[in-house]
Design an enzyme around this catalytic site. Structure first.
Site, PDB file in Angstrom:
ATOM      1  N   LYS A  80      41.363  39.802  49.678  1.00  0.00           N
ATOM      2  CA  LYS A  80      41.330  41.098  48.988  1.00  0.00           C
ATOM      3  C   LYS A  80      41.479  42.207  50.022  1.00  0.00           C
ATOM      4  O   LYS A  80      40.889  42.143  51.104  1.00  0.00           O
ATOM      5  CB  LYS A  80      39.996  41.214  48.242  1.00  0.00           C
ATOM      6  CG  LYS A  80      39.880  42.432  47.331  1.00  0.00           C
ATOM      7  CD  LYS A  80      38.538  42.409  46.600  1.00  0.00           C
ATOM      8  CE  LYS A  80      38.365  43.593  45.670  1.00  0.00           C
ATOM      9  NZ  LYS A  80      37.030  43.610  45.031  1.00  0.00           N
ATOM     10  N   SER A 155      37.422  44.552  40.120  1.00  0.00           N
ATOM     11  CA  SER A 155      38.451  45.117  40.940  1.00  0.00           C
ATOM     12  C   SER A 155      39.330  44.077  41.643  1.00  0.00           C
ATOM     13  O   SER A 155      40.447  44.388  42.046  1.00  0.00           O
ATOM     14  CB  SER A 155      37.821  46.007  42.010  1.00  0.00           C
ATOM     15  OG  SER A 155      37.031  45.233  42.895  1.00  0.00           O
ATOM     16  N   SER A 179      33.142  42.363  40.386  1.00  0.00           N
ATOM     17  CA  SER A 179      34.541  42.367  40.798  1.00  0.00           C
ATOM     18  C   SER A 179      35.095  41.024  41.254  1.00  0.00           C
ATOM     19  O   SER A 179      36.308  40.885  41.440  1.00  0.00           O
ATOM     20  CB  SER A 179      34.749  43.389  41.919  1.00  0.00           C
ATOM     21  OG  SER A 179      34.718  44.690  41.388  1.00  0.00           O
TER      22      SER A 179
END
Lengths: 491, 101, 499
Positions: A80, A155, A179
């Site tokens: 990420k 997210s 997330s």
């Protein structure tokens, strides 16, 4: 050889270790897959082909030299874009960091490299990890491989979508309010939020320091556990890192995979099985509960009366911390600078830079946080939210006196269509309704696929006491042994 | 009654160093109002004896020995700078106002 | 606006000043407060920085144990209670010398609270209450370019160096000090001097005001007798002990003139002007700053346990004031003599010189005499005058051994101060040693006798006092390097031998 991109990390590592394939071959297969599908999925913000192949070559050389390789050596991983990667662009999904190449590696990235995993690139995310759909990325939305018109969660939608689209067998996420778990649930993948302090935050671009928790994402529970073991453990550079060994999550996942939950007592959070969740989600959840019962688990209902305050408390604590954490993005030391025409003052240039560099959701949260920390409002907002945190911790503590772990649906609803909730920020916030309490408490939580609702994945969440991450892996692996994994339609 | 006015939002934007537009102010004022009304629920928790929780880890005294570790090179330190001069970070003129120490 | 200031004595007869001091001390730890970058002074810009002290995204602080211990020791030396549990807090405001745009500081939970420091003013003890001692991080340094004088006002751009960013700073805040009357300026100065000595004795900082490792803000207010305390102003930019005194004095006078004219004192920050000796207002802000303090989530609480604190307390050195009392007795000095030693800032230097072998009287003579004179001339601190206590002791040793006379010793000291080496080296290199070789001296004496037959005759006839003239002649030819007493003996000896 069958398609390397369809294999689990465990299988790939076995083939590499046994010399049946090379890390380079594995890496090429995944880079090819990314090249083939990522224009439609948009899971990646940056693909580091050269870096990945170089890392893969190193693994192959080490194997050739007779070195003992770790359990994930040669396995590709998508990271990420919230983690600092030395020399590799790190944007946090924000324009304000466009082009920034950090001069250092996050601890987790160092550990991934040391373990011989191969970083394919950086995945898309809601800007600064603020969002539940990846729609708030400054670099375009990520599409859910199950239905390209729907969101992949957020997210960490990029990491989850990369797994579901077979672009990577492993991924790293970060979980502040869900997330990792929520994208896992809506993409039919596994996402685990470790105990806060169980994984290092050093190099994780901060959103909400007291809640942010990096963790593993994978397509199977065992793969997630293996990744968890590699990235977890004490880091002296993170003051909030717990100086204890990683709970034995791998052994727990293997134990769970035997399909025996005799003696395990699970509590259904009664507050999370009411009208807040979609019928299809509840139906899949109920079926899974039956399956867990058949595996020998004892299931009871547990009430956590203060969980109803978790969402409001979260939307005070996280914005407050973020308003301070994001102050450093001012166009002085790194990142974007706008409006420096030689006449404007620094204050003006800073304000124009932040105005242009941050998206609307980030601005909203910064302003809410600034408001909540202001002297006249601190007690009523931030102070009260900190009290709620205490109450939620008490709810968890009381529940874990009765049961080994708590379960609930991971999310109230399945992947929604892109654009469905962007006009109403608070509707978006509801996506994290069931995942947030764990963050406020600091304990671990995992989302494991448990079924489909109208052809879209549903996740089951398992929450355990702090530093008892192994418990949730056992239950998750047991459920997985019954319901199996879920494959999206071909892209 | 609104929890927050348009003027308050403008003030928050200034405090936060955000040069928001007039149009944004209208949008944000409405949205922040909805959010603040919702999060104000935490006020329902009234028991006075509840201690606040700032950290979920039960750690204290996490300290580092006073030992020098390698620094970045000035090139690395300045590598991300939008503007640099004389091995320093260059910024536009600073308004002549009081600075806390 | 110019107003005639009233006379000081007259003002303090009518108004009662209340003072308060906030002092920042840069700790002399090896590394910064929250990262392992070195803290040494100077250095090329941005060479002592890392992701943490540059505030790069993702970096995290870890507190320096030595800084925590130094703060606890300062707190203990100031008779404070040490918090059993406390936290760091973030102080949020935007400024480019602060890499994160917040400062990690302490807010409502300081590490040390509620102490005091006794200071002596005119031989009387004044007890200054200490409100709190807490720990925070320093900022970077900003260079203003394009303005006339390197000041922020009128500059077109600024350049930032973060070498100093993150150096541990201890903030020491006094309680308000009422009741000192006319002595308020002196009390303020004495407090800062005493605080400096205490901290120096702990060895936790070099506490140099001129280098900024000790910085002071002075709060002043005036009230009429029997009335509530007045509104206080905060004066910054007070960079020397003398300035502390002057700043309080000038602020008392300024406030009195405002009040006398029926005006009001506003709570504001003012800046001390070194050149004029008065204070000027900073540009006032439209609104009061709201720093939005909240507990620093990246750091866990501090909870110094009783054993740790007791260990630190047991290892505290003797407090300077008590230490000075003891030295005064040991050295046999009168109150007045000790005061002159103190005023010269020579206590430690004399102590070290004695430790290196000199007698108290000799050590005091050199430091208060020749070296103080030089320090005054050059405007340097006595400790920076260029001679070390060891060198002074060595010099005195040479005098005691007869190798130098007093005049030569002063010349040698000049050489030492000029950096020519140790006293022994300077003596050798400059060929300054007392001429004790009697062969050469005898020749010089014989030469003098031959050149002055009349004087020689007088001496032969018993007028021994006339020998002085011949001694002078010999000293002249030996360029002062002879021992006058030896020369005199030699002259008498030669003349009686010649009969």
């Amino acid at each position: 050889m069958s398609d390397l991109t369809r294999m689990t990390a465990t299988e790939i590592a076995g083939l590499v270790a046994g010399g049946e394939t090379s890390a380079v071959e594995v890496t090429r297969a995944h880079l090819d897959r990314i090249a083939a599908v990522d224009d439609r999925v948009h899971a990646f913000l940056h693909v580091d082909s050269a870096g990945a192949l170089a890392a893969a070559r190193q693994v192959d050389d080490r194997r050739a030299a007779g070195e003992q390789l770790g359990p994930l050596a040669g396995v590709p991983v998508a990271v990420k874009d919230v983690l600092a990667t030395k020399g590799v662009p790190t944007t946090v999904g924000s324009k304000i960091l466009q082009g920034w190449r950090p001069p250092y590696d996050a601890t987790i990235v160092q550990r991934l490299r040391a373990a011989g995993t191969v970083m394919l690139g950086k995945t898309n995310m809601d800007e600064f990890a603020m969002g539940s759909s990846t729609e708030y990325s400054a670099y375009g939305v990520t599409h859910n491989p199950w239905d390209l018109d729907r969101i992949p969660g957020g997210s960490g939608g990029g990491s989850a979508a990369a797994l579901a689209a077979y672009e990577a067998p492993l991924a790293i996420g970060s979980d502040t309010g869900g997330s990792i778990r929520q994208p896992g649930a809506v993409t039919g993948t596994v996402g685990a939020k470790p105990t806060y302090g169980g994984t290092s935050r050093y190099g994780l671009v901060a959103f909400s320091s007291s809640l942010d928790t990096p963790g593993p994402c994978a397509r199977t529970v065992l793969d997630a556990a293996l990744l968890h073991e590699v990235i977890g453990g004490h880091d002296p550079r993170d003051s909030t890192s717990i100086p204890q060994p990683v709970p034995d999550v791998v052994a727990a996942a293997k134990l769970g995979a035997t399909g025996d939950l005799t003696g395990v007592k699970l509590g259904i959070v009664s507050e999370f099985t009411g009208e807040g969740a979609e019928p299809g989600v509840l139906a899949a959840f109920r079926e899974s509960v039956d399956a867990l019962t058949k595996l020998g688990a004892e299931i009871v209902e547990v009430s956590c009366p203060n969980f109803k305050y978790a969402l409001p408390a979260y939307y005070l604590i996280a914005p407050s911390e973020c308003s301070s954490n994001l102050a450093r993005f001012d166009g002085v030391r790194f990142g974007l600078r706008v409006g420096d025409d030689g006449n404007r003052s620094l204050e003006e240039v800073m304000s124009l830079t932040r105005e242009a560099g941050f998206g609307p959701e980030v601005k909203r949260r910064i302003m809410i946080g600034t408001y909540a920390l202001s002297s006249g409002y601190y007690d009523a907002y931030y102070g009260q939210a900190q009290k709620v945190r205490t109450l939620i911790t008490r709810d968890f503590t009381a529940a874990f006196e009765q049961v080994d772990a708590l379960i609930s649906p991971t999310t109230p609803f399945v992947a929604f269509p892109i654009g469905a909730r962007t006009s109403d920020p608070y509707q978006m916030y509801l996506a994290d309704l069931f995942t947030i309490p764990t963050n406020l408490y600091g304990g671990p939580g995992i989302s494991v696929p448990c079924g489909l609702s109208d052809g879209l994945p549903v996740g089951l969440q398992i929450m355990a006491p702090t530093m008892a991450d192994d418990r949730m892996y056992r239950v998750a692996a047991a459920l997985e042994s019954v319901v199996g994994t879920f494959t999206p339609p071909a892209l | 009654m609104a929890a927050i006015s348009r003027e308050e939002v403008a003030h928050l934007a200034r405090l936060s160093r955000l040069a928001v537009t007039e149009e944004e102010l209208d949008t944000f004022a409405g949205q922040l109002d909805v959010i603040l009304q919702a999060v104000a629920q935490v006020g329902e928790v009234t028991a006075a004896d509840i201690p606040p929780t700032s950290h979920s880890v039960p750690l204290t005294n996490v300290l580092r020995d006073d030992v020098v570790t390698p620094c970045l090179t000035p090139e690395e330190a300045l590598s991300g700078a939008p503007d640099a001069e004389e091995q320093r970070f260059r910024v536009p003129r600073i308004l002549d106002e009081d600075v806390a120490s | 606006m110019t107003t005639t200031l009233p006379a000081y004595d007259e003002v303090v007869a009518r108004y009662e000043p209340v003072i308060g001091l906030e002092t920042h001390v840069e700790l002399g730890t090896n590394t910064k407060m929250f990262c392992g970058c070195p803290t040494d002074f100077g250095g090329e810009p941005n060479t002592r920085v890392c992701p943490v002290c540059l505030g790069l995204p993702g970096s995290l602080p870890v507190a320096n144990k030595a800084a925590i211990e130094a703060t606890i020791r300062i707190g203990l030396a100031l008779n404070c209670s040490i918090a059993e549990w406390c936290r760091f807090a973030r102080k949020n405001y935007f400024y480019p010398d602060m890499p994160k745009n917040f400062q990690i500081s302490q807010y409502d939970e300081p590490l040390c609270v509620d102490g005091y420091l006794d200071v002596e003013v005119n031989g009387e003890l004044v007890r200054i209450g200490i409100e709190r001692v807490h720990l925070e991080e320093d900022t970077g340094k900003t260079l203003h370019v394009g303005g006339a004088t390197g000041r922020i006002h009128g500059a077109t751009e600024s350049l930032v160096d973060y070498n100093r960013a993150g150096i541990p700073l201890v903030e020491i805040v006094t309680k308000p000090v009422p009741g000192t009357g006319a002595l308020a300026p002196e009390v303020a100065k004495a407090y800062v001097a005493e605080l400096r000595d205490v901290i120096r004795s702990l060895g936790v900082s070099d506490v140099r005001m001129e280098e900024g490792s000790l910085r002071c803000d002075v709060n002043t207010s005036l009230n009429l007798p029997g009335e509530e305390w007045g509104t206080r102003t905060e004066t910054k930019n007070v960079n020397s002990l003398r300035s502390v005194e002057r700043a309080v004095r000038s602020e008392i006078l300024r406030q009195a003139s405002v009040l006398d004219a029926g005006g009001r004192i506003f709570q504001e920050t003012r800046h001390f002007q070194e050149d004029t000796g008065d204070t000027r207002p900073g540009r006032s802000k439209e609104t009061a700053t709201d720093y939005r303090y909240f507990p620093e989530p990246d750091l866990v609480p501090l909870a110094p346990d009783a054993v740790w604190v007791a260990e630190l307390k047991a290892a505290l050195p003797e407090l300077p004031r008590l230490h000075r009392r003891r030295l005064q007795e040991q050295w046999g000095l009168s109150e007045l003599d000790m005061q002159s030693v103190l005023n010269a800032g020579a206590v430690e230097l004399i102590e070290q010189t004695i430790a290196a072998g000199a007698t108290p009287a000799a050590a005091r003579k050199w430091w208060l005499g020749e070296l103080s004179r030089r320090a005054n001339e050059t405007g340097a601190e006595l400790s920076d005058v260029g001679a070390t206590p060891e060198q002074v002791a060595e010099l005195q040793g040479l005098v005691d051994a007869g190798k130098l006379n007093d005049k030569l010793a002063r010349t040698v000291l000049e050489g030492v101060v000029a950096g020519e080496g140790s006293p022994t080296e300077v003596m050798a290199n400059r060929n300054l040693e007392v001429v004790s070789d009697t062969g050469a001296l005898t020749a010089a004496v014989d030469e003098a006798i031959a050149a002055n037959p009349g004087i020689a005759d007088k001496i032969r006839s018993g007028k021994v006092a006339a020998a002085g003239a011949l001694v002078g002649a010999v000293m002249k030819t030996t360029r002062g390097q002879a021992d006058a007493k030896t020369v005199r003996e030699l002259i008498l000896e030669r003349l009686s031998a010649q009969g």
